[in-house]
Structure formats: C-alpha cells, structure tokens
Design a protein around this motif. Structure first.
Motif, PDB file in Angstrom:
ATOM      1  N   LYS A  64       0.823  -1.222   0.000  1.00 43.02           N
ATOM      2  CA  LYS A  64       0.000   0.000   0.000  1.00 43.02           C
ATOM      3  C   LYS A  64       0.857   1.273   0.000  1.00 43.02           C
ATOM      4  O   LYS A  64       0.658   2.158  -0.822  1.00 43.02           O
ATOM      5  CB  LYS A  64      -0.932   0.008   1.234  1.00 43.02           C
ATOM      6  CG  LYS A  64      -1.834  -1.207   1.320  1.00 43.02           C
ATOM      7  CD  LYS A  64      -2.736  -1.158   2.530  1.00 43.02           C
ATOM      8  CE  LYS A  64      -2.030  -1.206   3.867  1.00 43.02           C
ATOM      9  NZ  LYS A  64      -1.333  -2.482   4.158  1.00 43.02           N
ATOM     10  N   THR A  65       1.815   1.336   0.923  1.00 42.38           N
ATOM     11  CA  THR A  65       2.660   2.533   1.011  1.00 42.38           C
ATOM     12  C   THR A  65       3.499   2.680  -0.252  1.00 42.38           C
ATOM     13  O   THR A  65       3.655   3.787  -0.788  1.00 42.38           O
ATOM     14  CB  THR A  65       3.583   2.445   2.251  1.00 42.38           C
ATOM     15  OG1 THR A  65       2.753   2.362   3.415  1.00 42.38           O
ATOM     16  CG2 THR A  65       4.485   3.657   2.363  1.00 42.38           C
ATOM     17  N   THR A  66       4.020   1.569  -0.744  1.00 44.43           N
ATOM     18  CA  THR A  66       4.830   1.614  -1.972  1.00 44.43           C
ATOM     19  C   THR A  66       4.015   2.210  -3.111  1.00 44.43           C
ATOM     20  O   THR A  66       4.494   3.077  -3.854  1.00 44.43           O
ATOM     21  CB  THR A  66       5.293   0.181  -2.343  1.00 44.43           C
ATOM     22  OG1 THR A  66       5.959  -0.378  -1.220  1.00 44.43           O
ATOM     23  CG2 THR A  66       6.217   0.190  -3.529  1.00 44.43           C
ATOM     24  N   PHE A 109       1.476  11.706   5.318  1.00 42.18           N
ATOM     25  CA  PHE A 109       2.270  10.518   5.652  1.00 42.18           C
ATOM     26  C   PHE A 109       1.808   9.928   6.980  1.00 42.18           C
ATOM     27  O   PHE A 109       1.211  10.621   7.802  1.00 42.18           O
ATOM     28  CB  PHE A 109       3.755  10.881   5.769  1.00 42.18           C
ATOM     29  CG  PHE A 109       4.370  11.320   4.476  1.00 42.18           C
ATOM     30  CD1 PHE A 109       4.925  10.407   3.601  1.00 42.18           C
ATOM     31  CD2 PHE A 109       4.401  12.670   4.132  1.00 42.18           C
ATOM     32  CE1 PHE A 109       5.495  10.816   2.408  1.00 42.18           C
ATOM     33  CE2 PHE A 109       4.979  13.086   2.943  1.00 42.18           C
ATOM     34  CZ  PHE A 109       5.520  12.151   2.077  1.00 42.18           C
ATOM     35  N   GLN A 110       2.178   8.670   7.175  1.00 39.69           N
ATOM     36  CA  GLN A 110       1.804   8.008   8.425  1.00 39.69           C
ATOM     37  C   GLN A 110       2.504   8.678   9.618  1.00 39.69           C
ATOM     38  O   GLN A 110       1.874   8.973  10.615  1.00 39.69           O
ATOM     39  CB  GLN A 110       2.169   6.520   8.349  1.00 39.69           C
ATOM     40  CG  GLN A 110       1.662   5.759   9.551  1.00 39.69           C
ATOM     41  CD  GLN A 110       1.763   4.256   9.354  1.00 39.69           C
ATOM     42  OE1 GLN A 110       2.144   3.779   8.284  1.00 39.69           O
ATOM     43  NE2 GLN A 110       1.429   3.515  10.375  1.00 39.69           N
ATOM     44  N   ALA A 111       3.815   8.910   9.473  1.00 41.00           N
ATOM     45  CA  ALA A 111       4.517   9.709  10.475  1.00 41.00           C
ATOM     46  C   ALA A 111       4.291  11.147  10.021  1.00 41.00           C
ATOM     47  O   ALA A 111       4.461  11.440   8.854  1.00 41.00           O
ATOM     48  CB  ALA A 111       5.994   9.374  10.457  1.00 41.00           C
ATOM     49  N   ALA A 185      -3.239   9.740   1.402  1.00 45.02           N
ATOM     50  CA  ALA A 185      -3.096   9.640   2.855  1.00 45.02           C
ATOM     51  C   ALA A 185      -2.748   8.200   3.213  1.00 45.02           C
ATOM     52  O   ALA A 185      -3.439   7.266   2.816  1.00 45.02           O
ATOM     53  CB  ALA A 185      -4.381  10.073   3.545  1.00 45.02           C
ATOM     54  N   ASP A 186      -1.628   8.045   3.938  1.00 47.39           N
ATOM     55  CA  ASP A 186      -1.169   6.696   4.307  1.00 47.39           C
ATOM     56  C   ASP A 186      -1.539   6.440   5.762  1.00 47.39           C
ATOM     57  O   ASP A 186      -0.964   7.044   6.664  1.00 47.39           O
ATOM     58  CB  ASP A 186       0.349   6.617   4.104  1.00 47.39           C
ATOM     59  CG  ASP A 186       0.840   5.179   4.104  1.00 47.39           C
ATOM     60  OD1 ASP A 186       0.004   4.253   4.141  1.00 47.39           O
ATOM     61  OD2 ASP A 186       2.070   4.994   4.071  1.00 47.39           O
ATOM     62  N   GLU A 187      -2.499   5.580   5.982  1.00 47.36           N
ATOM     63  CA  GLU A 187      -2.960   5.228   7.325  1.00 47.36           C
ATOM     64  C   GLU A 187      -3.176   6.459   8.200  1.00 47.36           C
ATOM     65  O   GLU A 187      -2.581   6.575   9.279  1.00 47.36           O
ATOM     66  CB  GLU A 187      -1.911   4.335   8.002  1.00 47.36           C
ATOM     67  CG  GLU A 187      -1.483   3.192   7.132  1.00 47.36           C
ATOM     68  CD  GLU A 187      -1.863   1.845   7.700  1.00 47.36           C
ATOM     69  OE1 GLU A 187      -2.597   1.826   8.706  1.00 47.36           O
ATOM     70  OE2 GLU A 187      -1.444   0.856   7.118  1.00 47.36           O
ATOM     71  N   PRO A 188      -4.022   7.376   7.761  1.00 57.45           N
ATOM     72  CA  PRO A 188      -4.123   8.655   8.471  1.00 57.45           C
ATOM     73  C   PRO A 188      -4.753   8.554   9.861  1.00 57.45           C
ATOM     74  O   PRO A 188      -4.640   9.487  10.640  1.00 57.45           O
ATOM     75  CB  PRO A 188      -5.006   9.502   7.551  1.00 57.45           C
ATOM     76  CG  PRO A 188      -5.792   8.520   6.760  1.00 57.45           C
ATOM     77  CD  PRO A 188      -4.916   7.314   6.602  1.00 57.45           C
TER      78      PRO A 188
HETATM   79 MG   LIG Z   1       2.295   1.073   4.805  1.00 59.28          MG
END
Ligand SMILES: [Mg+2]
Ligand SMILES: Nc1ncnc2c1ncn2[C@@H]1O[C@H](COP(=O)(O)OP(=O)(O)OP(=O)(O)O)[C@@H](O)[C@H]1O
Length: 315
Positions: A64-66, A109-111, A185-188
């Motif tokens: 997913k992030t990739t 980003f997640q962070a 949005a990555d795992e917001p």
């Molecule tokens: Mg990820």
C-alpha cells in the motif's frame, strides 16, 4: 480561482478540482544488498476518476505505502506507468517531480513529518515558499487552513505541544497548503483515538465530496472504507479485488441518520439482507456458484467491517 499572479495566492477555500489517476502494470522491486530482491508491487493496475475517494486496504506488507509513494512521486517504479492528470509521472526528471509533489499532490504521511522547531502556522507555510507565494498571502492561507481543520487556537504551538490527533490535522493542513487536486493519505487514522479519527475521516471524505478532490487513502480502518466510493483490496503486491460499500436503502439517506452508529447499522442490515437473498438465489439455481462465491466474499468482508466499527463505537 487558482494563482492570481506569481507570489499571490487565493487565501480561502479549495479551487482546484480532482484529477484522474491511472497505474498500468506497476512493478516495484527493492534490492537489498546484491542478492536480495523484494517484489513489493507485481503488476498493479488502477483507474481512479477525478473526485473519487478510494480506499486501499490489505495486510501489512501488501504494498500500500509503496503504491502511494509511486503515485505521489516520492519513489520510482521499476516498471510500468503512472499517469496523473495526463502527466506521465514515471518519466519526470527530479526538477519536474519536485514541482509535481508541491503542486499536484498533497501527501499525508503516516509519520506526521512536521518540522519540530517550527510552529503549526510555519509548518503549513513551508510548502508555499518554493512556489514563491508572498509572506502575507502565505500566512493568511495557513491561518485559514488551520482554522478549517479545527486548530484556529493552536497556530503558534510547536508539534511537541500538540496531541497526536492535532499533529495529524496540522499535517493535513500542510498537505492542502498549495490546493493540490490529488490527496494521498497513508494510514491517516492509525495513531488516533476515535474522536480525532472521525474528524480526520470526515475531512478527507469532504475533500472528495464537497471540493471534488481525488482522494486515495491506504488504511486498515473500516470506518474510512465504508465512506469511500470504492475499496481496492491489495494482497502480495497486486490488487486482488474491488468492492463498493453497500449502498443505503432508499429513505435511509445519510442526513436522516443521526449518528455514525446508525449509518453503520443501516448498512449492516442491507448487507445482511443481500447475503440472505444471495443464498436464496443460489438455492433456486438463479446464479452460478462462481458468482455466489465472489459476492459472498464481498459481503462477508463488508459485514465484518461494519461489525468491527460498531464494536469500536461501543455497540
Ligand atoms: Mg504502509
Ligand atoms: N525501502 C525499502 N527497501 C526494501 N524493501 C522495502 C522497502 N519499502 C518497503 N519494502 C518492502 O516492500 C513490501 C511492501 O511494503 P509496503 O510498505 O508498501 O507495505 P504496506 O502494505 O504499506 O504495509 P503496512 O500495512 O505494514 O504499512 C514489504 O515486503 C516491505 O518489506
């Protein structure tokens, strides 16, 4: 209205509409040392229309992030194509990529990726600087954005003086600074409590529904999934299946439902009814076993998701 003149920026609101996002046969192979290869994406095809809110779900490590990083121009694919609003992102050189990241993509980003020494206001102003937006315009737009995410009283707080949910909302304001047509949005909501998660989800869905932005969210959170237009399920570097959240029955429009729990209960009831009807159709020989299997899996995933949400809401 977008940019007036170089250095000028409209202050309030979102004016750019969403854009189409297409990926064809995307492959990403990470090399670790000389011998180890990780096949993170193994031929991903997606077609997302301007203004859609799409949710990407899937187990940890499924890619997913990739995928978001490649769409966002943060990472390069090993093979395949990414076309965003007609721009062939995989072919851009570093200068053009930087502009693409600044103007076209708002990446949450997640962070949270906030600069620790800067105030919330300064963090939101930061991405406007390379576009040459004047100081007063920058400041007023940053103020407007922080008010829009409910942080009008925290403008001068530094990240460590904010809660996780507040930092995430600053990160969203940063992503929206230059009014990008595409929001990633990555795992917001991964780090957020229920109240903050709901605020963030509302905000992302509104960006698609009210401002017409294209929104792509990677998440494990079914509370986002049920509000998206489509759910893409990733497994082992490919899109395995695609689902639509169950449509509400006539008369149970969202505005009439007083709370999220009511909305989820209404959708759960529809999904359970559809599952029952599916079984009846199979027993009467009206549908094939193959069709049954596919629909059964889709509805089961949704039903589990709705039950999970209800449990998280204390029902
Ligand atoms: Mg990820
Ligand atoms: N920079 C990297 N170098 C090497 N391998 C990587 C790198 N980034 C990701 N990977 C690998 O690629 C695969 C996909 O990772 P990715 O981060 O895209 O998964 P994900 O679906 O976002 O997972 P999660 O839900 O845990 O965030 C995993 O096997 C991961 O270990």
């Amino acid at each position: 209205m977008t940019y007036l003149r170089r250095g000028e920026l409209f202050i309030e609101g979102f004016s750019s509409k969403g854009i189409d996002v297409e990926a064809r046969d995307l492959v990403k192979i990470y090399k670790i040392g000389r011998t180890i290869e990780v096949h993170a994406l193994r031929g991903v095809n997606i077609n997302i229309k301007a203004g859609e809110a799409v949710c990407i779900m899937g187990p940890s490590g499924s890619g997913k992030t990739t995928l978001l990083n490649i769409i966002g121009g943060v990472d390069k694919p090993t093979g395949g194509q990414v076309v965003v609003g007609g721009v062939r992102v995989h072919e851009l050189d570093e200068d053009k990529l930087e502009r693409y990241r600044l103007k076209t993509v708002g990446y949450i980003f997640q962070a949270f990726n906030l600069v620790p020494m800067l105030t919330a206001l300064e963090n939101v102003e930061l991405p406007m600087i390379p576009l040459g937006i004047h100081g007063h315009s920058r400041r007023r737009r940053a103020e407007w954005l922080l008010k829009a995410v409910g942080l009008g009283d925290k403008l001068y707080h530094k990240p460590f003086e904010l809660s996780g949910g507040e930092q995430q909302r600053v990160a969203i304001a940063v992503a929206l600074a230059n009014d990008p047509p595409l929001i990633l949005a990555d795992e917001p909501t991964a780090e957020l409590d229920i109240e903050n998660a709901m605020r963030v989800i509302d905000l992302l869905i509104k960006l698609s529904k009210e401002s017409g932005k294209t929104v792509i969210v990677s998440t494990h959170d079914p509370r986002i999934a049920i509000r998206a237009d489509r759910i893409l399920r990733m497994e082992d570097g490919v899109i395995k299946s695609e689902h639509k959240p169950v449509e509400l029955e006539e008369g149970a429009s969202l505005t009439k439902l007083s709370s999220l729990a009511d909305e989820v209960k209404a959708r759960l009831a529809v999904a359970e009814k559809q599952l029952h009807e599916l079984a009846v159709k199979l027993s009467r020989g009206e549908i094939s076993g193959e069709h049954f299997d596919k629909e059964y899996l889709r509805l089961k995933i949704l039903i589990e998701g709705y039950k999970e949400i209800l449990a998280s809401l204390g029902h």
